[in-house]
Write a protein that holds these residues in place. Structure first.
Motif, PDB file in Angstrom:
ATOM      1  N   HIS A   1       6.789  -9.775  -8.559  1.00 30.04           N
ATOM      2  CA  HIS A   1       7.848  -9.469  -7.595  1.00 30.04           C
ATOM      3  C   HIS A   1       7.670  -8.011  -7.181  1.00 30.04           C
ATOM      4  O   HIS A   1       7.111  -7.230  -7.946  1.00 30.04           O
ATOM      5  CB  HIS A   1       9.247  -9.610  -8.217  1.00 30.04           C
ATOM      6  CG  HIS A   1       9.499 -10.959  -8.800  1.00 30.04           C
ATOM      7  ND1 HIS A   1       9.181 -11.284 -10.100  1.00 30.04           N
ATOM      8  CD2 HIS A   1      10.032 -12.064  -8.244  1.00 30.04           C
ATOM      9  CE1 HIS A   1       9.507 -12.545 -10.329  1.00 30.04           C
ATOM     10  NE2 HIS A   1      10.023 -13.052  -9.219  1.00 30.04           N
ATOM     11  N   ASN A   2       8.218  -7.660  -6.042  1.00 28.07           N
ATOM     12  CA  ASN A   2       8.097  -6.266  -5.618  1.00 28.07           C
ATOM     13  C   ASN A   2       9.276  -5.400  -6.042  1.00 28.07           C
ATOM     14  O   ASN A   2       9.164  -4.183  -6.144  1.00 28.07           O
ATOM     15  CB  ASN A   2       7.881  -6.168  -4.107  1.00 28.07           C
ATOM     16  CG  ASN A   2       6.411  -5.873  -3.796  1.00 28.07           C
ATOM     17  OD1 ASN A   2       5.700  -5.281  -4.607  1.00 28.07           O
ATOM     18  ND2 ASN A   2       5.947  -6.309  -2.643  1.00 28.07           N
TER      19      ASN A   2
ATOM     20  N   PHE B   1      14.112  -7.231 -12.920  1.00 26.16           N
ATOM     21  CA  PHE B   1      12.993  -7.665 -13.773  1.00 26.16           C
ATOM     22  C   PHE B   1      12.693  -6.545 -14.764  1.00 26.16           C
ATOM     23  O   PHE B   1      11.768  -5.738 -14.581  1.00 26.16           O
ATOM     24  CB  PHE B   1      11.769  -8.027 -12.923  1.00 26.16           C
ATOM     25  CG  PHE B   1      12.083  -9.088 -11.914  1.00 26.16           C
ATOM     26  CD1 PHE B   1      12.218 -10.406 -12.311  1.00 26.16           C
ATOM     27  CD2 PHE B   1      12.302  -8.767 -10.589  1.00 26.16           C
ATOM     28  CE1 PHE B   1      12.556 -11.400 -11.395  1.00 26.16           C
ATOM     29  CE2 PHE B   1      12.647  -9.737  -9.661  1.00 26.16           C
ATOM     30  CZ  PHE B   1      12.775 -11.061 -10.068  1.00 26.16           C
ATOM     31  N   THR B   2      13.506  -6.481 -15.787  1.00 26.79           N
ATOM     32  CA  THR B   2      13.467  -5.371 -16.748  1.00 26.79           C
ATOM     33  C   THR B   2      12.078  -5.179 -17.338  1.00 26.79           C
ATOM     34  O   THR B   2      11.462  -6.137 -17.799  1.00 26.79           O
ATOM     35  CB  THR B   2      14.484  -5.644 -17.875  1.00 26.79           C
ATOM     36  OG1 THR B   2      15.766  -5.812 -17.281  1.00 26.79           O
ATOM     37  CG2 THR B   2      14.511  -4.510 -18.881  1.00 26.79           C
TER      38      THR B   2
ATOM     39  N   ILE C   1       4.136  -2.664  -5.160  1.00 29.64           N
ATOM     40  CA  ILE C   1       4.584  -1.555  -4.303  1.00 29.64           C
ATOM     41  C   ILE C   1       4.607  -0.247  -5.092  1.00 29.64           C
ATOM     42  O   ILE C   1       4.224   0.818  -4.588  1.00 29.64           O
ATOM     43  CB  ILE C   1       5.988  -1.878  -3.720  1.00 29.64           C
ATOM     44  CG1 ILE C   1       5.831  -2.643  -2.423  1.00 29.64           C
ATOM     45  CG2 ILE C   1       6.826  -0.642  -3.526  1.00 29.64           C
ATOM     46  CD1 ILE C   1       7.111  -2.831  -1.644  1.00 29.64           C
ATOM     47  N   MET C   2       5.042  -0.311  -6.346  1.00 30.90           N
ATOM     48  CA  MET C   2       5.089   0.903  -7.184  1.00 30.90           C
ATOM     49  C   MET C   2       3.679   1.399  -7.486  1.00 30.90           C
ATOM     50  O   MET C   2       3.402   2.603  -7.474  1.00 30.90           O
ATOM     51  CB  MET C   2       5.822   0.624  -8.493  1.00 30.90           C
ATOM     52  CG  MET C   2       7.297   0.381  -8.301  1.00 30.90           C
ATOM     53  SD  MET C   2       8.012  -0.243  -9.832  1.00 30.90           S
ATOM     54  CE  MET C   2       9.707  -0.403  -9.330  1.00 30.90           C
TER      55      MET C   2
ATOM     56  N   ASN D   1       0.787 -15.646  -7.414  1.00 31.04           N
ATOM     57  CA  ASN D   1       1.844 -14.872  -6.740  1.00 31.04           C
ATOM     58  C   ASN D   1       1.566 -13.374  -6.812  1.00 31.04           C
ATOM     59  O   ASN D   1       1.816 -12.624  -5.863  1.00 31.04           O
ATOM     60  CB  ASN D   1       3.212 -15.167  -7.364  1.00 31.04           C
ATOM     61  CG  ASN D   1       3.739 -16.518  -6.929  1.00 31.04           C
ATOM     62  OD1 ASN D   1       3.393 -17.015  -5.858  1.00 31.04           O
ATOM     63  ND2 ASN D   1       4.542 -17.145  -7.767  1.00 31.04           N
ATOM     64  N   LYS D   2       1.049 -12.931  -7.944  1.00 32.55           N
ATOM     65  CA  LYS D   2       0.677 -11.516  -8.077  1.00 32.55           C
ATOM     66  C   LYS D   2      -0.435 -11.188  -7.076  1.00 32.55           C
ATOM     67  O   LYS D   2      -0.407 -10.156  -6.396  1.00 32.55           O
ATOM     68  CB  LYS D   2       0.168 -11.225  -9.492  1.00 32.55           C
ATOM     69  CG  LYS D   2       1.228 -11.373 -10.555  1.00 32.55           C
ATOM     70  CD  LYS D   2       0.651 -11.071 -11.926  1.00 32.55           C
ATOM     71  CE  LYS D   2       1.695 -11.355 -12.994  1.00 32.55           C
ATOM     72  NZ  LYS D   2       1.499 -10.603 -14.212  1.00 32.55           N
ATOM     73  N   PHE D   3      -1.423 -12.061  -7.013  1.00 33.44           N
ATOM     74  CA  PHE D   3      -2.551 -11.866  -6.097  1.00 33.44           C
ATOM     75  C   PHE D   3      -2.027 -11.718  -4.668  1.00 33.44           C
ATOM     76  O   PHE D   3      -2.408 -10.811  -3.925  1.00 33.44           O
ATOM     77  CB  PHE D   3      -3.487 -13.074  -6.224  1.00 33.44           C
ATOM     78  CG  PHE D   3      -4.851 -12.898  -5.627  1.00 33.44           C
ATOM     79  CD1 PHE D   3      -5.961 -12.716  -6.444  1.00 33.44           C
ATOM     80  CD2 PHE D   3      -5.057 -12.946  -4.254  1.00 33.44           C
ATOM     81  CE1 PHE D   3      -7.236 -12.562  -5.911  1.00 33.44           C
ATOM     82  CE2 PHE D   3      -6.318 -12.800  -3.707  1.00 33.44           C
ATOM     83  CZ  PHE D   3      -7.412 -12.616  -4.534  1.00 33.44           C
ATOM     84  N   PHE D   4      -1.108 -12.611  -4.306  1.00 30.67           N
ATOM     85  CA  PHE D   4      -0.542 -12.601  -2.957  1.00 30.67           C
ATOM     86  C   PHE D   4       0.127 -11.244  -2.651  1.00 30.67           C
ATOM     87  O   PHE D   4      -0.110 -10.633  -1.600  1.00 30.67           O
ATOM     88  CB  PHE D   4       0.483 -13.739  -2.833  1.00 30.67           C
ATOM     89  CG  PHE D   4       1.146 -13.801  -1.497  1.00 30.67           C
ATOM     90  CD1 PHE D   4       0.529 -14.448  -0.436  1.00 30.67           C
ATOM     91  CD2 PHE D   4       2.381 -13.206  -1.284  1.00 30.67           C
ATOM     92  CE1 PHE D   4       1.136 -14.494   0.821  1.00 30.67           C
ATOM     93  CE2 PHE D   4       2.997 -13.240  -0.038  1.00 30.67           C
ATOM     94  CZ  PHE D   4       2.368 -13.890   1.013  1.00 30.67           C
ATOM     95  N   LEU D   5       0.947 -10.781  -3.593  1.00 33.99           N
ATOM     96  CA  LEU D   5       1.664  -9.511  -3.349  1.00 33.99           C
ATOM     97  C   LEU D   5       0.706  -8.328  -3.298  1.00 33.99           C
ATOM     98  O   LEU D   5       0.888  -7.398  -2.512  1.00 33.99           O
ATOM     99  CB  LEU D   5       2.705  -9.272  -4.450  1.00 33.99           C
ATOM    100  CG  LEU D   5       3.991 -10.080  -4.361  1.00 33.99           C
ATOM    101  CD1 LEU D   5       4.976  -9.602  -5.429  1.00 33.99           C
ATOM    102  CD2 LEU D   5       4.642  -9.952  -2.986  1.00 33.99           C
TER     103      LEU D   5
END
Ligand code: PGA
Length: 254
Positions: A72-73, A77-78, A84-85, A114-118
């Motif tokens: 997620h961006n 999500f602790t 982005i970071m 999903n990570k790859f996509f972001l």
């Protein structure tokens, strides 16, 4: 041969002091390797900021990388760090799908896709780790496993997914062991990976690299890098010792 890319995955190792010493030595060493090899150090990410402030990164082929990202961006999500970071920090290369994350943190092909996509969305370069376990190898399942791991990326990211990206073929049984794949075995799978991706991408792939990872040392690096479809290495233990790491760079540079 294209310019090789070597990535050191430091995992859960290092202190401010040891990292500064290592990277200063590496930075000096790399002065002579400017155009010959791309080098990435994927350090524990909390050190990236400190290191950037204390080192002069004057070598345009030397990058800091990350070992993971969240899928997620932003949001609730602790404990996570987002693409982005990482981008904000100046990170360019990000390892995802390492078997230690797949097995210790139950990461699925879908989460990894999903990570790859972001990462692609942020113009970062994913280093997607794929590979079979010992049992899967014994069952002659290596190609199927790799294919599945690649297909999940195509499913979520489309046929152009692998432009500007890296796949690290890392047989799980070779990681952290004393046994690497033989050059022939590694080449066989690397060739399959390239052909499969090219076939699904309609031949329009650019800036795509295949690395081998799993017990690479100065002893086996030469024969592995000679293989036609191996463009570099993902190193664990061998990236923690400056002498071993620089020796491998010397061996593989073009
Ligand atoms: P190793 O680890 O080089 O210590 O086998 C490789 C990796 O985990 O990427």
């Amino acid at each position: 041969m294209i310019k090789p890319i070597i990535v050191g995955n430091w995992k859960l190792n290092g202190t401010q002091e040891s990292i500064k010493i290592f990277l200063n030595l590496l930075n000096k060493f790399l002065v002579n390797y400017h155009e010959k090899c791309t080098v990435v150090i994927s350090l524990p990410i909390l050190y990236a900021y400190l290191i950037r402030n204390t080192l002069l990164f004057d070598n345009k082929n030397f990058f800091l990388g990350a070992q993971n990202t969240d899928n997620h961006n932003s949001g609730s999500f602790t404990g996570e760090i987002s693409p982005i970071m990482l981008k904000d920090l100046g990170i360019k290369y990000v390892i995802i799908g390492h078997s230690e994350r797949r097995f210790n943190h139950n990461e699925t092909n879908r989460m990894i896709a999903n990570k790859f996509f972001l990462l692609k969305k942020e113009n970062l370069i994913p280093i997607l780790c794929i590979g079979e376990t010992k049992q899967e190898k014994l069952e002659n399942n290596t190609i199927n496993i790799c294919k599945k791991q690649i297909d999940s990326i195509f499913d979520i990211c489309g046929i152009q997914a692998f432009n500007d990206s890296i796949i690290a073929y890392e047989p799980v049984w070779a990681i952290g062991s004393e046994i690497s794949a033989t050059p022939k075995e590694a080449q066989f799978i690397a060739r399959f990976i390239r052909q499969y991706i090219v076939s699904r991408t309609n031949d329009r792939i650019k800036n795509f690299f295949i690395q081998y990872g799993g017990s690479v040392t100065r002893k086996n690096a030469k024969n592995l890098i000679k293989q036609k479809d191996i463009d570099g290495f993902l190193l664990g233990r061998s990236s923690l010792q400056i002498e071993e790491f620089t020796k491998i760079i010397e061996i593989i540079h073009v």
